[in-house]
Design a protein around this motif. Structure first.
Motif, PDB file in Angstrom:
ATOM      1  N   PHE A  96     -62.583  86.901 -89.751  1.00 34.25           N
ATOM      2  CA  PHE A  96     -62.795  86.044 -88.582  1.00 34.25           C
ATOM      3  C   PHE A  96     -61.457  85.674 -87.945  1.00 34.25           C
ATOM      4  N   GLY A  97     -60.457  85.377 -88.808  1.00 38.03           N
ATOM      5  CA  GLY A  97     -59.154  84.957 -88.296  1.00 38.03           C
ATOM      6  C   GLY A  97     -58.422  86.041 -87.528  1.00 38.03           C
ATOM      7  N   GLU A  98     -58.785  87.316 -87.760  1.00 36.09           N
ATOM      8  CA  GLU A  98     -58.111  88.407 -87.056  1.00 36.09           C
ATOM      9  C   GLU A  98     -58.644  88.600 -85.640  1.00 36.09           C
ATOM     10  N   ASN A 114     -57.920  95.770 -82.112  1.00 32.09           N
ATOM     11  CA  ASN A 114     -58.230  96.428 -83.387  1.00 32.09           C
ATOM     12  C   ASN A 114     -59.270  95.660 -84.195  1.00 32.09           C
ATOM     13  N   ALA A 115     -59.190  94.319 -84.161  1.00 28.95           N
ATOM     14  CA  ALA A 115     -60.108  93.502 -84.967  1.00 28.95           C
ATOM     15  C   ALA A 115     -61.528  93.550 -84.400  1.00 28.95           C
ATOM     16  N   SER A 116     -61.684  93.348 -83.098  1.00 23.46           N
ATOM     17  CA  SER A 116     -63.040  93.329 -82.519  1.00 23.46           C
ATOM     18  C   SER A 116     -63.653  94.729 -82.505  1.00 23.46           C
ATOM     19  N   ARG A 117     -62.792  95.758 -82.451  1.00 21.75           N
ATOM     20  CA  ARG A 117     -63.301  97.143 -82.511  1.00 21.75           C
ATOM     21  C   ARG A 117     -64.078  97.384 -83.812  1.00 21.75           C
ATOM     22  N   ILE A 168     -69.604  90.948 -93.687  1.00 18.12           N
ATOM     23  CA  ILE A 168     -70.193  92.164 -93.113  1.00 18.12           C
ATOM     24  C   ILE A 168     -69.146  93.252 -92.843  1.00 18.12           C
ATOM     25  N   LEU A 169     -67.855  92.879 -92.881  1.00 18.37           N
ATOM     26  CA  LEU A 169     -66.815  93.875 -92.622  1.00 18.37           C
ATOM     27  C   LEU A 169     -66.039  94.281 -93.873  1.00 18.37           C
ATOM     28  N   CYS A 170     -65.954  93.397 -94.867  1.00 19.77           N
ATOM     29  CA  CYS A 170     -65.240  93.735 -96.101  1.00 19.77           C
ATOM     30  C   CYS A 170     -66.083  93.234 -97.274  1.00 19.77           C
ATOM     31  N   SER A 171     -65.613  93.335 -98.473  1.00 16.20           N
ATOM     32  CA  SER A 171     -66.455  92.978 -99.623  1.00 16.20           C
ATOM     33  C   SER A 171     -66.194  91.563-100.129  1.00 16.20           C
ATOM     34  N   SER A 212     -52.458  80.861 -73.889  1.00 15.77           N
ATOM     35  CA  SER A 212     -53.743  81.392 -74.327  1.00 15.77           C
ATOM     36  C   SER A 212     -53.567  82.197 -75.601  1.00 15.77           C
ATOM     37  N   PRO A 213     -54.551  82.150 -76.536  1.00 17.77           N
ATOM     38  CA  PRO A 213     -54.446  82.946 -77.751  1.00 17.77           C
ATOM     39  C   PRO A 213     -54.552  84.445 -77.464  1.00 17.77           C
ATOM     40  N   SER A 214     -55.124  84.810 -76.315  1.00 18.21           N
ATOM     41  CA  SER A 214     -55.264  86.241 -76.029  1.00 18.21           C
ATOM     42  C   SER A 214     -54.362  86.605 -74.858  1.00 18.21           C
ATOM     43  N   HIS A 215     -53.372  87.385 -75.167  1.00 16.46           N
ATOM     44  CA  HIS A 215     -52.360  87.753 -74.184  1.00 16.46           C
ATOM     45  C   HIS A 215     -52.752  89.088 -73.600  1.00 16.46           C
ATOM     46  N   VAL A 216     -53.173  89.070 -72.321  1.00 21.89           N
ATOM     47  CA  VAL A 216     -53.721  90.269 -71.701  1.00 21.89           C
ATOM     48  C   VAL A 216     -52.729  91.418 -71.707  1.00 21.89           C
ATOM     49  N   GLU A 217     -51.485  91.130 -71.322  1.00 22.53           N
ATOM     50  CA  GLU A 217     -50.534  92.226 -71.144  1.00 22.53           C
ATOM     51  C   GLU A 217     -50.198  92.897 -72.477  1.00 22.53           C
ATOM     52  N   ASN A 218     -50.212  92.135 -73.571  1.00 23.41           N
ATOM     53  CA  ASN A 218     -49.896  92.719 -74.880  1.00 23.41           C
ATOM     54  C   ASN A 218     -51.083  93.457 -75.481  1.00 23.41           C
ATOM     55  N   ASP A 219     -52.303  93.084 -75.077  1.00 22.11           N
ATOM     56  CA  ASP A 219     -53.475  93.669 -75.691  1.00 22.11           C
ATOM     57  C   ASP A 219     -53.921  94.960 -75.035  1.00 22.11           C
ATOM     58  N   SER A 220     -53.336  95.293 -73.869  1.00 21.42           N
ATOM     59  CA  SER A 220     -53.843  96.443 -73.140  1.00 21.42           C
ATOM     60  C   SER A 220     -53.383  97.729 -73.801  1.00 21.42           C
TER      61      SER A 220
END
Ligand SMILES: [Zn+2]
Ligand SMILES: [Zn+2]
Length: 292
Positions: free
Chosen positions: A51-53, A102-105, A34-37, A284-292
């Motif tokens: 999905f991996g992103e 960027n990926a979930s956006r 649904i996001l690429c071809s 954790s796979p999601s690092h809050v401080e880096n993602d802000s």
């Protein structure tokens, strides 16, 4: 077109026109991500690369608001974050499927603003995985309402689409018009926590004709994006005031709040935890401080 074809074709016990139409359409128009071809097995899926992103939010996180902890020992007593200790939220538990990055956006923005309503199914499946316990225990699913003017412009409430999809996945009762937004609230961007609470205070009400269906029930409140939790907190307050037994919150993406990182760093310094005692595999796979 597909429905017309399947209705026109004969139906027997050993053969389904729906299946034949699906096979023919797959041959003519192979399903793509649904996001690429990139080709995928079934329509409406993400390819492995897209999905991996994504950055799923998992353990460790605050048992109350679901804020991801960088490491498990960042939590305070009982696995709760410092913000929930300082100001306990009105909802019981909140969980989110993905970190807003960027990926979930690429999923959320076209879904919210670009009429890509077919993204609801993929997002709902990710939400169902992140909030499996909340979905299993919910008596009723309720979406955060849009103000009628915004609904007129957008033509759909993205939270209601997610709620309907989650109801299909979990088999729960969904009441899409349980709540009403009584006034169009301003953007909460750049506002302090207190200003956010003031902006949405009293903006959400339970429709009186739906109150009986919510009284004494555990409600699962659905929204697409959560930042400070001011909107979901205000909705939860109204649901509880209308007689709901408890309110949990499940959202598609969580915007990392830079203040969370500050509070966590302060909490960590206060408790003087030695990094040498930590198991690196708990990161954790999601690092809050880096993602802000
Ligand atoms: Zn893809
Ligand atoms: Zn918390």
């Amino acid at each position: 077109m597909a429905r017309l074809l399947s209705e026109w074709l004969p139906r027997t016990e050993s053969y389904s026109p729906d299946r034949l139409v699906a096979v023919v359409l797959d041959l003519l128009l192979p399903p793509t991500c649904i996001l690429c071809s990139t080709p995928v097995d079934k329509p409406g899926l993400l390819c492995g690369s897209c999905f991996g992103e994504l950055s799923p939010i998992g353990e460790p996180c605050c048992v109350s608001c679901g804020t991801p902890f960088e490491l498990a020992w960042h939590s305070a007593e009982g696995g709760v974050c410092q913000r929930c200790i300082d100001a306990p939220p009105s909802f019981e538990r909140a969980r989110a499927a993905l970190t807003y990055d960027n990926a979930s956006r690429r999923l959320v923005l076209p879904f919210k603003h670009g009429d890509r309503i077919e993204f609801a199914w993929v997002l709902a499946q990710l939400m169902a995985r992140a909030g499996a316990e909340l979905l299993r225990e919910a008596d009723v699913i309720v979406p955060v309402p849009l103000h009628r003017r915004r609904l007129f412009v957008r033509r759909y409430n993205q939270a209601a689409l997610l709620a309907r999809s989650l109801g299909r996945i979990g088999g729960n009762v969904v009441i899409v018009d349980a709540m009403v937004r009584t006034r169009a609230t301003h953007s909460l961007d750049g506002k302090s926590a207190a200003e956010r609470r003031d902006e949405v205070a009293g903006a959400f009400l339970v429709r009186p004709r739906r109150a009986d269906q919510l009284a004494g029930r555990r409600i699962l409140l659905i929204d697409d994006v959560m930042t400070s939790g001011a909107t979901t907190g205000a909705c939860a307050e109204s649901l509880l005031a209308a007689g709901a037994a408890a309110v949990d919150v499940l959202v598609a993406v969580r915007v990392p709040d830079p203040r969370v990182g500050q509070v966590m760093r302060r909490s960590y310094r206060r408790r003087k935890v030695q990094p040498a005692t930590v198991n690196p595999s708990q990161a954790s796979p999601s690092h809050v401080e880096n993602d802000s």
